[in-house]
Motif scaffolding. Structure first.
Motif, PDB file in Angstrom:
ATOM      1  N   ALA A 208      43.417  32.440  50.509  1.00 20.21           N
ATOM      2  CA  ALA A 208      41.776  32.801  51.582  1.00 20.21           C
ATOM      3  C   ALA A 208      40.771  32.337  50.636  1.00 20.21           C
ATOM      4  O   ALA A 208      40.264  31.269  50.472  1.00 20.21           O
ATOM      5  CB  ALA A 208      41.621  33.930  52.479  1.00 20.21           C
ATOM      6  N   PRO A 209      40.574  32.582  49.291  1.00 19.14           N
ATOM      7  CA  PRO A 209      39.726  32.943  48.492  1.00 19.14           C
ATOM      8  C   PRO A 209      39.754  31.358  47.392  1.00 19.14           C
ATOM      9  O   PRO A 209      38.750  30.775  47.456  1.00 19.14           O
ATOM     10  CB  PRO A 209      39.903  33.927  47.381  1.00 19.14           C
ATOM     11  CG  PRO A 209      40.979  34.110  47.738  1.00 19.14           C
ATOM     12  CD  PRO A 209      41.947  34.319  49.108  1.00 19.14           C
ATOM     13  N   ALA A 210      41.296  30.909  47.957  1.00 21.96           N
ATOM     14  CA  ALA A 210      40.987  29.704  47.481  1.00 21.96           C
ATOM     15  C   ALA A 210      40.911  29.215  48.402  1.00 21.96           C
ATOM     16  O   ALA A 210      39.777  27.824  48.002  1.00 21.96           O
ATOM     17  CB  ALA A 210      42.511  29.422  46.821  1.00 21.96           C
ATOM     18  N   MET A 211      40.535  28.352  49.374  1.00 21.02           N
ATOM     19  CA  MET A 211      39.857  28.146  50.456  1.00 21.02           C
ATOM     20  C   MET A 211      39.039  27.873  50.280  1.00 21.02           C
ATOM     21  O   MET A 211      37.868  27.022  50.777  1.00 21.02           O
ATOM     22  CB  MET A 211      40.843  27.608  51.551  1.00 21.02           C
ATOM     23  CG  MET A 211      41.854  27.273  51.732  1.00 21.02           C
ATOM     24  SD  MET A 211      43.078  27.227  53.527  1.00 21.02           S
ATOM     25  CE  MET A 211      43.790  29.162  53.532  1.00 21.02           C
ATOM     26  N   GLN A 212      37.916  29.183  50.455  1.00 20.89           N
ATOM     27  CA  GLN A 212      36.928  29.244  50.225  1.00 20.89           C
ATOM     28  C   GLN A 212      36.331  28.620  48.919  1.00 20.89           C
ATOM     29  O   GLN A 212      34.931  28.165  48.851  1.00 20.89           O
ATOM     30  CB  GLN A 212      36.204  30.773  50.054  1.00 20.89           C
ATOM     31  CG  GLN A 212      36.861  31.890  51.371  1.00 20.89           C
ATOM     32  CD  GLN A 212      36.196  33.592  50.846  1.00 20.89           C
ATOM     33  OE1 GLN A 212      36.127  33.529  50.049  1.00 20.89           O
ATOM     34  NE2 GLN A 212      36.571  33.735  51.877  1.00 20.89           N
ATOM     35  N   PRO A 215      37.425  23.792  49.728  1.00 22.85           N
ATOM     36  CA  PRO A 215      37.907  24.072  51.271  1.00 22.85           C
ATOM     37  C   PRO A 215      39.104  22.810  51.243  1.00 22.85           C
ATOM     38  O   PRO A 215      39.686  22.277  52.806  1.00 22.85           O
ATOM     39  CB  PRO A 215      36.551  23.509  52.066  1.00 22.85           C
ATOM     40  CG  PRO A 215      35.874  23.866  50.738  1.00 22.85           C
ATOM     41  CD  PRO A 215      35.935  24.002  49.584  1.00 22.85           C
ATOM     42  N   GLU A 216      39.157  21.120  50.786  1.00 21.29           N
ATOM     43  CA  GLU A 216      40.332  20.480  50.149  1.00 21.29           C
ATOM     44  C   GLU A 216      41.288  21.278  50.871  1.00 21.29           C
ATOM     45  O   GLU A 216      42.596  20.789  51.678  1.00 21.29           O
ATOM     46  CB  GLU A 216      39.954  20.039  49.291  1.00 21.29           C
ATOM     47  CG  GLU A 216      38.655  18.982  49.062  1.00 21.29           C
ATOM     48  CD  GLU A 216      37.529  19.998  48.638  1.00 21.29           C
ATOM     49  OE1 GLU A 216      36.661  19.452  48.081  1.00 21.29           O
ATOM     50  OE2 GLU A 216      38.027  21.330  48.566  1.00 21.29           O
ATOM     51  N   ILE A 217      41.876  22.688  51.049  1.00 20.81           N
ATOM     52  CA  ILE A 217      43.180  23.377  50.511  1.00 20.81           C
ATOM     53  C   ILE A 217      43.145  23.445  51.838  1.00 20.81           C
ATOM     54  O   ILE A 217      44.945  23.187  52.495  1.00 20.81           O
ATOM     55  CB  ILE A 217      43.280  24.366  49.655  1.00 20.81           C
ATOM     56  CG1 ILE A 217      43.375  24.341  48.564  1.00 20.81           C
ATOM     57  CG2 ILE A 217      44.429  25.156  50.266  1.00 20.81           C
ATOM     58  CD1 ILE A 217      42.839  25.496  47.008  1.00 20.81           C
TER      59      ILE A 217
END
Length: 274
Positions: A208-212, A215-217
């Motif tokens: 979740a924090p990585a996608m914040q 967003p490409e993830i």
């Protein structure tokens, strides 16, 4: 000349279970390796040198490269000509630098006829796991490694959207630091479908924090989940994601070909789980 592969390290699960007073995070992770990776070659020489080639070689020939650090750690006064062929994206959540250091240790141990050291965690928290190189459960700050029994055979597809993410920034964005671990006793997985179903009930607490931050993830995961895979997730702190397939030698490669055609700026590689 000695050659060693540096296989990609994939966190199939990544439960963040706490944080120590010194800032280190506590983890509980199921880790596997793929037959996709970098390559180290080492040969006798009059000095110690590192040459880097391959599609992701740019900017990696500095003196701080973990491969050179590993060489000096193993044999402070020894000499070798080392080549790192960098096939894995940098800062991508699949242990590239640590895998390279581990492969360098293995190659130079053979070249110099010296045993592998026991304290390789001094080179980085992921290096012991990469030296082990087989499916494992990683706990604590990466210092507790438990080998796993043989897993069901699986094909795997790795996809990176071409973005680098900062692991410290992602941990900083993780507001809750104490999550439940995996079950104390892991089950037996009789087949790939059973294993995938179990993975679907686990987590990557950094997703979740990585996608914040990237967003490409989310776009990669959406694409992988539409590929008729058994399970898809993000590895480590990203941005590389993975999809698991039945070991038919076709499905993962077909999904790779389709993703390469539709999103040619993404990196995608298909192979097998070791």
């Amino acid at each position: 000349m000695i050659t060693e592969t540096a296989p990609a390290k994939i966190n199939l699960t990544l439960h963040v279970t706490g944080q120590r007073s010194d800032g280190y995070h506590l983890l509980d992770s199921l880790v596997v390796f793929a037959d996709i990776g970098d390559q180290i070659t080492a040969s006798p020489a009059s000095g110690l040198s590192l040459r880097v080639d391959g599609p992701f070689a740019a900017g990696l020939e500095g003196d701080d490269n973990l491969v050179l650090q590993a060489a000096r750690f193993l044999g402070p006064q020894r000499k070798a000509r080392i080549t790192l062929t960098k096939n894995l994206p940098v800062a991508s959540g699949i242990g590239g630098g640590s895998a390279d250091a581990a492969a360098a240790l293995r190659a130079l141990s053979r070249l110099w006829d010296v045993p592998l050291p026991q304290d390789v965690a001094a080179l980085g928290a992921d290096v012991p796991a990469c030296v082990h190189g087989k499916p494992l459960r990683l706990q604590g700050i990466g210092d507790r490694i438990s080998p796993l029994p043989t897993l069901p055979a699986l094909d795997i597809l790795l996809v990176n959207p071409g973005v680098s993410v900062s692991t410290p920034a992602i941990f900083k964005a993780l507001t809750q630091k104490a999550h439940p671990p995996m079950p104390e006793v892991l089950p037996d997985w009789p087949d790939a479908a059973n294993f995938a179903g179990w993975l679907a009930r686990q987590r990557n607490d950094l997703a979740a924090p990585a996608m914040q931050l990237a967003p490409e993830i989310d776009a990669v995961l959406h694409r992988l989940r539409a590929s008729n895979c058994l399970f898809a997730g993000m590895s480590g702190s990203g941005a590389t994601c993975f999809a698991l397939f039945l070991p038919d030698g076709y499905s993962a490669k077909a999904a790779q070909a389709q993703i390469a055609a539709e999103t040619p700026d993404w990196w995608a590689a298909a192979g097998k789980v070791n």
